[in-house]
Design a protein around this motif. Structure first.
Motif, PDB file in Angstrom:
ATOM      1  N   UNK A  15     -10.144   7.087 -44.330  1.00 12.24           N
ATOM      2  CA  UNK A  15      -8.827   7.004 -43.690  1.00 12.24           C
ATOM      3  C   UNK A  15      -7.846   8.031 -44.222  1.00 12.24           C
ATOM      4  N   UNK A  16      -7.819   8.236 -45.539  1.00 10.07           N
ATOM      5  CA  UNK A  16      -6.809   9.150 -46.076  1.00 10.07           C
ATOM      6  C   UNK A  16      -7.360  10.535 -46.382  1.00 10.07           C
ATOM      7  N   UNK A  17      -8.681  10.679 -46.327  1.00  4.54           N
ATOM      8  CA  UNK A  17      -9.357  11.955 -46.620  1.00  4.54           C
ATOM      9  C   UNK A  17      -9.038  12.498 -48.011  1.00  4.54           C
ATOM     10  N   UNK A  59      -9.826  -1.308 -42.418  1.00  4.52           N
ATOM     11  CA  UNK A  59     -10.005   0.026 -41.816  1.00  4.52           C
ATOM     12  C   UNK A  59     -11.442   0.517 -41.849  1.00  4.52           C
ATOM     13  N   UNK A  60     -12.356  -0.304 -42.398  1.00  4.60           N
ATOM     14  CA  UNK A  60     -13.764   0.096 -42.515  1.00  4.60           C
ATOM     15  C   UNK A  60     -13.921   1.391 -43.309  1.00  4.60           C
ATOM     16  N   UNK A  61     -13.120   1.543 -44.338  1.00  5.58           N
ATOM     17  CA  UNK A  61     -13.191   2.753 -45.159  1.00  5.58           C
ATOM     18  C   UNK A  61     -14.283   2.558 -46.212  1.00  5.58           C
ATOM     19  N   UNK A  79     -21.533  13.536 -39.629  1.00  5.04           N
ATOM     20  CA  UNK A  79     -22.339  14.425 -40.455  1.00  5.04           C
ATOM     21  C   UNK A  79     -21.538  14.894 -41.651  1.00  5.04           C
ATOM     22  N   UNK A  80     -20.237  15.111 -41.430  1.00  6.79           N
ATOM     23  CA  UNK A  80     -19.377  15.571 -42.513  1.00  6.79           C
ATOM     24  C   UNK A  80     -19.340  14.551 -43.649  1.00  6.79           C
ATOM     25  N   UNK A  81     -19.299  13.270 -43.292  1.00  5.44           N
ATOM     26  CA  UNK A  81     -19.265  12.224 -44.303  1.00  5.44           C
ATOM     27  C   UNK A  81     -20.669  11.778 -44.701  1.00  5.44           C
TER      28      UNK A  81
END
Lengths: 288, 289, 336
Positions: free
Chosen positions: C84-86, C298-300, C55-57
């Motif tokens: 991954x790195x936010x 990484x599926x980012x 939900x955050x993303x």
């Protein structure tokens, strides 16, 4: 006026072009034979690991073991046998992916170039969009979506590379479509589809064949690149790209793990490309 | 002593047929010689050989090209180039393709003066302005700053003429300078070249297929057929009574400015056959001796 | 006037192309199997944790809504946050862009020098053995793609005669005083030639690998074009003025011959930039392409989207610049 004799330089170029054609075709034929006969001619099991026989050098270097002609990798697998088996994947991808890409791309190009109008508009716009993708990244992305495996690689190549054919064939179909013989075919009562297939296609065919040959070389490279980033088929099956990837990490300890698959890949790509160039010089009035 | 003297010049396609067969001719200082013949007769080839711009597929097999007494063919290439650049110039056929599209007009006139002859740039520019005035270009300063595509064909030919005379050459080769122009412009350009030639007292080798032009501009002429000089005469003598059957036929095939209604005679087949036999005999003679 | 018109039409088609790229990349990567959120949480995370983070993303909303949010963000310069790195995607991408730009431009310069030299030498000695040798070399260089040249170079200059670095962008132990990520340019500006040499020694091989195929194309096209130009009347006229062969090629022919080569080089340069993806991976060079492959692994998703869009922008920009350059360099178009 005396008839001008063909200059010597030209026939020399001709002969060199012929040599190039035969050398490339010869290498590819050899490769096909090796791929078909792989289980019988490979000296070892390409998957058999033996850690005691890891990183054996090729036969002429001190410390080589008999039977392991081109040495072994870090897991003790025979490099020569892996190259031989790797030819199967490489050639399958080249032939299947190349042919399907060709069929899809050439058909779309032919349709766009001959029908013009909104069909052309849509297809050209699609080509533009495709050209704005970095192809390697696109293929890696597609493999991530489709999952690893031979089929995924083939699909990825078709999805990405159809524009290579579509671009050239579209332009050529347009040029041919403007010529008088097409108009007279239409006047003579041929339908649109008939004109396209019977009148235009034969004139574009040499170009398509040359592009197909070049595409096969590209397909081999794409497979190698995907293997290199560990996204090709499963890591166990020997592929040239996978071997190169392993060889790259241990290049300072065991150069042969990188060198031999690299030479094979290099020659194969060169052969496809030179075959295409040779065919182009000889038969293709368009690309020449 | 003639300024240009060509002796027995033979030229052929490399390992192919002869293009010039022992051509000899002289051009004295300040003299105008016309070179006439059908297309392919080799008239342009002579001009190219003199200026050292034969295509690489063509080789000189014999003879001399004496320029002020020095045989150009014996000089090393760099010296030959310098010598030609300093004393000769070309007025090319097609003004539309003879100017470099990516340079302005100014440098194209002054480049030889500055680079080859060592003039200072301001001197060369002053000279260019004078020359443009001399070829009756109204606004020299603007033209010098223009690119070729901004100017008309007639204008460009004037510029090329000006450029040819820039270094006060002793000899100019004019290679069909009016063929590519409109008929209306042709006369003016012809007059311009004749006038410039007279004022600067330049020797002129005038290549053309038009005997009418020759009668107006030249003092002497050479008639060529298949790379062979079939007649070398003064213009007055030639038009009074050509000596060679082929030149006579050529003259008969030329429209008369004095009487345009007079019927034209194509060169008769018999004359062609005769002159071809002459060429064949010549080649045979070469082969034997 | 014509420049303005060309610009307008090109901007419009560019916008359509970029929109197409955005749509395709967005929906294609949503099909990627593997839940990126599950991958970033430690093992043993509960379903609730996953749902909360999703939900955050914004990953819990319907696809169309997600697309809408992303596009409106992009239009405001917000490319989302890397999973991954936010960190903001834009910061990450712009941080890596200089490395890739420097590599591409260095490769382009190398290609122009090599290809130009080949074309000029081939024209100067046309019809002889030299030209034949150049043709053969060109043919080879053209047949083999950058990836393989990279590997060959690694073997030659990394292993056999180790003169260049085979991985990284700069020696990690070095102290870098840079404020931008344009290391190559900034080291020059700061007159830190020691650092500059180190950076060049790292870039040399990847750049050369990218440059070789383009050099061959430039060499071939330019030579062809030069040879045609050398037969034109104005070149012949220049010869009668007393200029030597080399001078004639450089002064009279080169500029006019370079023009038709230019447009083709533009398209080829975008291929070169596309090639950086795998070449950066091969040489562990910390640029956009290398980051892109990691992002896929990484599926980012937001990061992938950002990088692909950036590449598309670069490609279309290059094509646009080349078209404008062509207009500016061609005096006929400039005044027409």
């Amino acid at each position: 006026m005396a008839e001008a004799k063909p200059l010597d330089g030209r026939s020399l170029v001709r002969r060199r072009a012929g040599l190039r054609l035969w050398l490339s075709a010869g290498w590819l034929a050899l490769l096909c034979a090796v791929a078909l006969l792989a289980p019988w001619i490979a000296p070892k099991d390409p998957l058999a690991q033996d850690l005691f026989l890891g990183r054996l050098p090729p036969f002429w270097v001190q410390g080589a073991e008999p039977g392991y002609w081109l040495g072994t990798d870090s897991l003790g697998r025979d490099v020569l046998s892996r190259i031989i088996h790797g030819a199967r994947v490489a050639l399958t991808v080249a032939l299947v992916a190349g042919t399907i890409t060709c069929l899809v791309g050439a058909s779309l190009g032919l349709i766009a170039g001959f029908l013009r109008g909104w069909v052309d508009l849509v297809i050209s716009r699609l080509i533009d969009i495709w050209m704005a993708f970095p192809p390697v990244l696109f293929s890696i992305l597609l493999i991530a979506v489709l999952g690893p495996g031979l089929l995924s690689i083939i699909i990825a190549i078709v999805v990405i590379d159809w524009t290579r054919f579509a671009r050239v064939v579209r332009a050529e179909a347009m040029a041919q479509g403007a010529m008088d013989y097409v108009a007279s075919a239409r006047v003579a009562g041929r339908g649109r589809l008939g004109t396209m297939v019977r009148e235009i296609l034969p004139n574009v065919l040499p170009t398509i064949v040359v592009l197909l040959t070049l595409e096969m070389g590209i397909a081999v490279i794409v497979e190698a690149i995907l293997s290199f980033v560990n996204l090709s088929i499963s890591t166990d099956d020997p592929t040239w790209g996978g071997m190169i990837s392993e060889g790259r990490t241990s290049v300072h300890q065991a150069w042969w793990v990188l060198v031999f698959p690299l030479i094979t890949l290099f020659l194969t790509v060169l052969a496809f490309s030179q075959l295409g160039e040779g065919l182009k010089d000889r038969y293709d009035p368009v690309l020449r | 002593m003639s300024f240009l003297s060509i002796r027995n010049l033979s030229v052929r396609l490399k390992k192919g047929p002869s293009l010039l067969r022992r051509v000899s001719l002289d051009v004295a200082a300040g003299e105008v010689r016309g070179l006439v013949g059908e297309s392919g007769a080799g008239k342009s080839m002579i001009g190219k050989a003199v200026l050292g711009i034969l295509p690489p597929s063509i080789e000189v097999t014999g003879g001399e090209i004496l320029l002020d007494g020095v045989d150009l063919l014996q000089l090393p290439p760099a010296q030959r180039r310098k010598r030609i650049g300093a004393t000769c110039a070309l007025i090319p056929q097609d003004p539309l393709t003879a100017l470099n599209p990516s340079h302005r007009i100014g440098p194209q006139i002054t480049d030889r003066l500055v680079d080859i002859l060592g003039w200072t740039r301001p001197d060369a520019e002053t000279r260019a302005r004078e020359l443009l005035a001399e070829v009756q270009i109204a606004d020299p300063d603007r033209v010098l700053r223009s690119y070729p595509h901004e100017l008309s064909g007639g204008m460009r030919q004037r510029i090329l003429i000006a450029s040819a005379f820039a270094a006060e050459p002793k000899l100019i080769v004019a290679d069909e300078p009016t063929t590519a122009l409109d008929v209306t412009v042709q006369k003016q350009i012809l007059k311009l070249i004749a006038g410039m030639q007279a004022r600067h007292n330049t020797a002129l080798l005038f290549v053309t297929h038009d005997l009418g032009v020759v009668s107006k501009v030249c003092q002497k002429l050479s008639v060529l057929y298949a790379g062979m000089v079939v007649e070398d005469a003064t213009v007055a003598d030639f038009f009074a009574a050509p000596r060679h059957a082929y030149s006579a036929a050529l003259l008969a095939a030329t429209p008369k400015y004095t009487d345009p209604s007079a019927g034209l005679q194509p060169v008769p087949d018999a004359v062609i056959a005769a002159v071809q036999a002459e060429v064949a005999a010549f080649d045979k003679g070469l082969a034997h001796g | 006037m014509p420049i303005l018109r060309i610009l307008l039409v090109r901007l419009l088609t560019t916008a359509i192309t970029l929109a197409g790229v955005a749509v395709i990349v967005f929906f294609v990567i949503r099909v990627v199997p593997g839940n990126p959120i599950a991958m970033m949480l430690p093992p043993g995370a509960t379903e609730e944790d996953i749902a909360r983070l999703s939900a955050l993303y914004g990953l819990d909303k319907p696809l169309i809504a997600q697309f809408g949010i992303w596009v409106s963000g992009v239009l405001q310069g917000d490319f989302g946050t890397s999973i991954t790195t936010r960190q903001p995607v834009l910061d990450l991408v712009l941080g890596r862009l200089p490395a890739t730009l420097e590599l591409s431009i260095m490769a382009l310069v190398m290609a122009m020098i090599l290809g130009g030299a080949a074309a000029l030498t081939g024209t100067r000695y046309r019809g002889g053995r030299t030209e034949g040798a150049i043709d053969v070399a060109n043919g080879m260089a053209l047949s083999v793609p950058d990836f393989l040249w990279g590997l060959v170079l690694i073997l030659l200059f990394g292993v056999l005669v180790p003169v260049f670095h085979i991985s990284g962008r700069v020696t990690p132990s070095l102290d870098l005083p840079f404020t931008t990520n344009f290391y190559l340019f900034e080291s020059l500006l700061r007159l830190r030639f020691d650092l500059w040499a180190d950076i060049v020694a790292h870039m040399f091989m990847p750049a050369l690998a990218l440059a070789i195929p383009l050099a061959a194309i430039i060499g071939q096209l330019l030579k062809q074009s030069l040879k045609e130009t050398m037969n034109l009347d104005y070149v012949t006229l220049a010869r009668t003025k007393g200029y030597g062969e080399t001078r004639v090629i450089l002064r009279e022919a080169l500029r006019n011959a370079a023009l038709p080569t230019l447009t083709l080089v533009g398209v080829q340069f975008t291929f070169l930039i596309g090639g950086t993806v795998i070449i950066e991976r091969l040489f562990s060079y910390e640029g956009l392409g290398n980051m892109a492959i990691d992002a896929v692994i990484n599926r980012d998703l937001p990061l992938i989207q950002g990088i692909v869009i950036l590449f598309a922008v670069i490609f279309t920009a290059v094509n646009l610049i080349v078209d404008l350059l062509y207009t500016v360099l061609n005096p006929r178009l400039r005044h027409g």
